[in-house]
Design a protein around this motif. Structure first.
Motif, PDB file in Angstrom:
ATOM      1  N   GLN A   4      69.127  20.159  61.651  1.00 45.80           N
ATOM      2  CA  GLN A   4      67.721  20.506  61.989  1.00 45.80           C
ATOM      3  C   GLN A   4      66.836  21.143  60.807  1.00 45.80           C
ATOM      4  O   GLN A   4      65.979  21.906  61.112  1.00 45.80           O
ATOM      5  CB  GLN A   4      67.591  21.266  63.137  1.00 45.80           C
ATOM      6  CG  GLN A   4      68.094  20.725  64.427  1.00 45.80           C
ATOM      7  CD  GLN A   4      68.127  21.452  65.658  1.00 45.80           C
ATOM      8  OE1 GLN A   4      68.441  22.491  65.713  1.00 45.80           O
ATOM      9  NE2 GLN A   4      68.019  20.698  66.899  1.00 45.80           N
ATOM     10  N   ARG A   5      67.325  21.040  59.576  1.00 46.04           N
ATOM     11  CA  ARG A   5      66.671  21.578  58.525  1.00 46.04           C
ATOM     12  C   ARG A   5      66.347  20.272  57.364  1.00 46.04           C
ATOM     13  O   ARG A   5      67.314  19.574  57.199  1.00 46.04           O
ATOM     14  CB  ARG A   5      67.342  22.487  57.864  1.00 46.04           C
ATOM     15  CG  ARG A   5      67.883  23.792  58.612  1.00 46.04           C
ATOM     16  CD  ARG A   5      66.681  24.618  59.074  1.00 46.04           C
ATOM     17  NE  ARG A   5      66.134  25.622  57.510  1.00 46.04           N
ATOM     18  CZ  ARG A   5      66.955  26.380  57.295  1.00 46.04           C
ATOM     19  NH1 ARG A   5      68.003  27.184  57.863  1.00 46.04           N
ATOM     20  NH2 ARG A   5      66.374  27.024  56.238  1.00 46.04           N
TER      21      ARG A   5
ATOM     22  N   GLN B  55      60.862  20.313  61.445  1.00 46.07           N
ATOM     23  CA  GLN B  55      60.435  19.538  62.415  1.00 46.07           C
ATOM     24  C   GLN B  55      59.246  18.867  62.545  1.00 46.07           C
ATOM     25  O   GLN B  55      59.180  17.592  62.664  1.00 46.07           O
ATOM     26  CB  GLN B  55      60.540  20.537  63.653  1.00 46.07           C
ATOM     27  CG  GLN B  55      60.146  19.686  65.178  1.00 46.07           C
ATOM     28  CD  GLN B  55      59.865  20.614  66.342  1.00 46.07           C
ATOM     29  OE1 GLN B  55      59.905  21.835  66.100  1.00 46.07           O
ATOM     30  NE2 GLN B  55      59.696  19.969  67.437  1.00 46.07           N
ATOM     31  N   VAL B  56      58.217  19.569  61.675  1.00 52.03           N
ATOM     32  CA  VAL B  56      56.970  18.897  61.716  1.00 52.03           C
ATOM     33  C   VAL B  56      57.179  17.694  60.791  1.00 52.03           C
ATOM     34  O   VAL B  56      56.532  16.485  60.737  1.00 52.03           O
ATOM     35  CB  VAL B  56      55.870  19.863  60.945  1.00 52.03           C
ATOM     36  CG1 VAL B  56      54.558  19.454  60.580  1.00 52.03           C
ATOM     37  CG2 VAL B  56      55.510  20.951  62.097  1.00 52.03           C
TER      38      VAL B  56
ATOM     39  N   GLN C  65      50.897  30.534  64.076  1.00 47.84           N
ATOM     40  CA  GLN C  65      51.481  31.641  63.184  1.00 47.84           C
ATOM     41  C   GLN C  65      51.262  33.001  64.038  1.00 47.84           C
ATOM     42  O   GLN C  65      49.969  32.792  64.730  1.00 47.84           O
ATOM     43  CB  GLN C  65      51.085  31.876  61.974  1.00 47.84           C
ATOM     44  CG  GLN C  65      51.649  30.472  61.069  1.00 47.84           C
ATOM     45  CD  GLN C  65      52.830  30.236  60.907  1.00 47.84           C
ATOM     46  OE1 GLN C  65      53.815  31.345  61.056  1.00 47.84           O
ATOM     47  NE2 GLN C  65      53.480  29.114  60.582  1.00 47.84           N
TER      48      GLN C  65
ATOM     49  N   ILE D  22      50.771  24.896  61.808  1.00 49.24           N
ATOM     50  CA  ILE D  22      51.799  25.197  62.569  1.00 49.24           C
ATOM     51  C   ILE D  22      51.341  26.619  63.052  1.00 49.24           C
ATOM     52  O   ILE D  22      50.779  27.494  62.395  1.00 49.24           O
ATOM     53  CB  ILE D  22      53.049  25.710  61.738  1.00 49.24           C
ATOM     54  CG1 ILE D  22      53.552  24.213  61.155  1.00 49.24           C
ATOM     55  CG2 ILE D  22      54.400  26.326  62.784  1.00 49.24           C
ATOM     56  CD1 ILE D  22      54.645  24.520  60.133  1.00 49.24           C
TER      57      ILE D  22
ATOM     58  N   LEU E 230      61.252  25.268  61.927  1.00 52.90           N
ATOM     59  CA  LEU E 230      59.811  24.831  62.517  1.00 52.90           C
ATOM     60  C   LEU E 230      59.108  23.668  61.588  1.00 52.90           C
ATOM     61  O   LEU E 230      58.586  22.683  62.108  1.00 52.90           O
ATOM     62  CB  LEU E 230      59.062  25.805  62.606  1.00 52.90           C
ATOM     63  CG  LEU E 230      57.627  25.657  63.449  1.00 52.90           C
ATOM     64  CD1 LEU E 230      57.999  24.948  64.661  1.00 52.90           C
ATOM     65  CD2 LEU E 230      56.725  26.979  63.640  1.00 52.90           C
ATOM     66  N   TYR E 231      58.795  24.004  60.252  1.00 53.47           N
ATOM     67  CA  TYR E 231      58.360  23.217  59.241  1.00 53.47           C
ATOM     68  C   TYR E 231      59.181  22.012  58.986  1.00 53.47           C
ATOM     69  O   TYR E 231      58.563  20.793  59.021  1.00 53.47           O
ATOM     70  CB  TYR E 231      58.189  23.726  58.163  1.00 53.47           C
ATOM     71  CG  TYR E 231      57.324  22.829  56.900  1.00 53.47           C
ATOM     72  CD1 TYR E 231      55.798  22.851  57.364  1.00 53.47           C
ATOM     73  CD2 TYR E 231      57.847  22.058  55.902  1.00 53.47           C
ATOM     74  CE1 TYR E 231      55.264  21.877  56.453  1.00 53.47           C
ATOM     75  CE2 TYR E 231      57.190  21.199  55.263  1.00 53.47           C
ATOM     76  CZ  TYR E 231      55.780  21.014  55.692  1.00 53.47           C
ATOM     77  OH  TYR E 231      54.784  20.108  54.923  1.00 53.47           O
TER      78      TYR E 231
ATOM     79  N   ASP F 246      62.294  26.014  56.476  1.00 53.89           N
ATOM     80  CA  ASP F 246      62.750  26.619  57.509  1.00 53.89           C
ATOM     81  C   ASP F 246      62.801  25.422  59.045  1.00 53.89           C
ATOM     82  O   ASP F 246      62.130  24.274  58.927  1.00 53.89           O
ATOM     83  CB  ASP F 246      61.877  27.685  57.895  1.00 53.89           C
ATOM     84  CG  ASP F 246      60.307  27.383  58.391  1.00 53.89           C
ATOM     85  OD1 ASP F 246      60.176  26.672  59.357  1.00 53.89           O
ATOM     86  OD2 ASP F 246      59.257  27.442  57.612  1.00 53.89           O
TER      87      ASP F 246
ATOM     88  N   GLY G 244      56.150  30.928  56.149  1.00 54.07           N
ATOM     89  CA  GLY G 244      57.120  30.152  56.094  1.00 54.07           C
ATOM     90  C   GLY G 244      58.328  30.409  55.297  1.00 54.07           C
ATOM     91  O   GLY G 244      58.254  31.485  54.402  1.00 54.07           O
TER      92      GLY G 244
ATOM     93  N   TRP H 111      50.767  24.552  56.302  1.00 53.59           N
ATOM     94  CA  TRP H 111      51.284  25.625  57.156  1.00 53.59           C
ATOM     95  C   TRP H 111      50.237  25.963  58.228  1.00 53.59           C
ATOM     96  O   TRP H 111      50.693  26.433  59.395  1.00 53.59           O
ATOM     97  CB  TRP H 111      51.480  26.793  56.207  1.00 53.59           C
ATOM     98  CG  TRP H 111      53.080  26.608  55.897  1.00 53.59           C
ATOM     99  CD1 TRP H 111      53.348  26.468  54.586  1.00 53.59           C
ATOM    100  CD2 TRP H 111      54.476  26.478  56.543  1.00 53.59           C
ATOM    101  NE1 TRP H 111      54.608  26.193  54.281  1.00 53.59           N
ATOM    102  CE2 TRP H 111      55.287  26.388  55.659  1.00 53.59           C
ATOM    103  CE3 TRP H 111      54.641  26.909  57.780  1.00 53.59           C
ATOM    104  CZ2 TRP H 111      56.695  26.531  55.888  1.00 53.59           C
ATOM    105  CZ3 TRP H 111      56.003  26.735  58.265  1.00 53.59           C
ATOM    106  CH2 TRP H 111      57.136  26.603  57.214  1.00 53.59           C
TER     107      TRP H 111
END
Length: 230
Positions: free
Chosen positions: A127-128, A66-67, A27, A25, A63-64, A61, A35, A22
């Motif tokens: 997207q998850r 996507q990473v 924050q 990303i 954003l993660y 989630d 997250g 994390w």
């Protein structure tokens, strides 16, 4: 550190590895947790009416997710995406095995042993990133007249794990906990956490470089209940 420097499944493997993942990303300072994962659980019964497993689905989630997808897609080689996702599922499974699969199970307050995770799969949908697996009980459990409870949580509360909720986020969805082949009359319930204000303050004071005390996450974990009549 770049995302490719991280074991992509280790986000779910241990508190320290989750922390490392994390940190790549951005924050908001002071925000905690950093997250989240939306979970669904299905209690699986056998022909004798005993509970044999908890089938779980975890949605990471956006954003993660996507990473993870960027890392998987940009990795060298021509391995098909499906195989890369399979490898991710294996990595997550192996790391979770060292952490009791982030799941604690009791029957009438007595701890219940777990078997080895089976039927793992990982997919990218809407997207998850979604990780699914079956967590067998070490022994089938008859629930007639009993209540089985479980909690799914990151012990350090770096990652929040809650049952999938409605659009307003005010209540778990009706199918966030469901049963398969259960005897007549069995019921389910999801009980919200009610953490002590001191624990809420402790969590709120952690910044993005910190993780909580061991088992801080248990104070914020929802409890799923499966009960069957005599």
């Amino acid at each position: 550190m770049t995302p490719t420097a991280i074991g992509i499944g280790r986000f779910l493997g241990s508190a320290s590895l989750a922390l490392t993942a994390w940190l790549v990303i951005p924050q908001t300072a002071g925000a905690h947790p950093h997250g989240w994962v939306d979970i669904r659980v299905e209690g699986v019964f056998d022909a004798q009416g005993d509970l044999t497993a908890l089938r779980q689905r975890w949605r990471m989630d956006p954003l993660y997710s996507q990473v993870l997808m960027e890392e998987i897609s940009s990795a060298p080689g021509d391995t098909p995406l499906a195989q890369r996702l399979d490898a991710l599922a294996i990595e997550i499974r192996d790391n979770l095995a060292t952490q009791q699969n982030l799941t604690r199970i009791t029957l009438d307050g007595r701890p219940i042993a777990q078997g080895d995770v089976t039927a793992i799969n990982t997919e990218y949908r809407d997207q998850r990133m979604v990780f699914g697996f079956t967590l067998p009980l070490a022994e089938p459990q008859g629930l007639a007249g009993h209540t089985l409870r479980y909690r799914v949580f990151d012990p350090t509360y770096y990652i929040e794990m809650l049952h999938e909720a409605d659009a307003e986020g005010t209540a778990p969805l009706p199918d966030a906990l469901q049963l398969r082949d259960a005897p007549p009359g069995c019921t389910t319930r999801i009980v919200a956490a009610d953490p002590d204000p001191d624990k809420v303050m402790e969590a709120a004071m952690l910044d993005k470089t910190q993780q909580g005390e061991p088992n801080l996450g248990r104070f914020f974990a929802e409890t799923g209940e499966i009960a069957c009549p005599d």
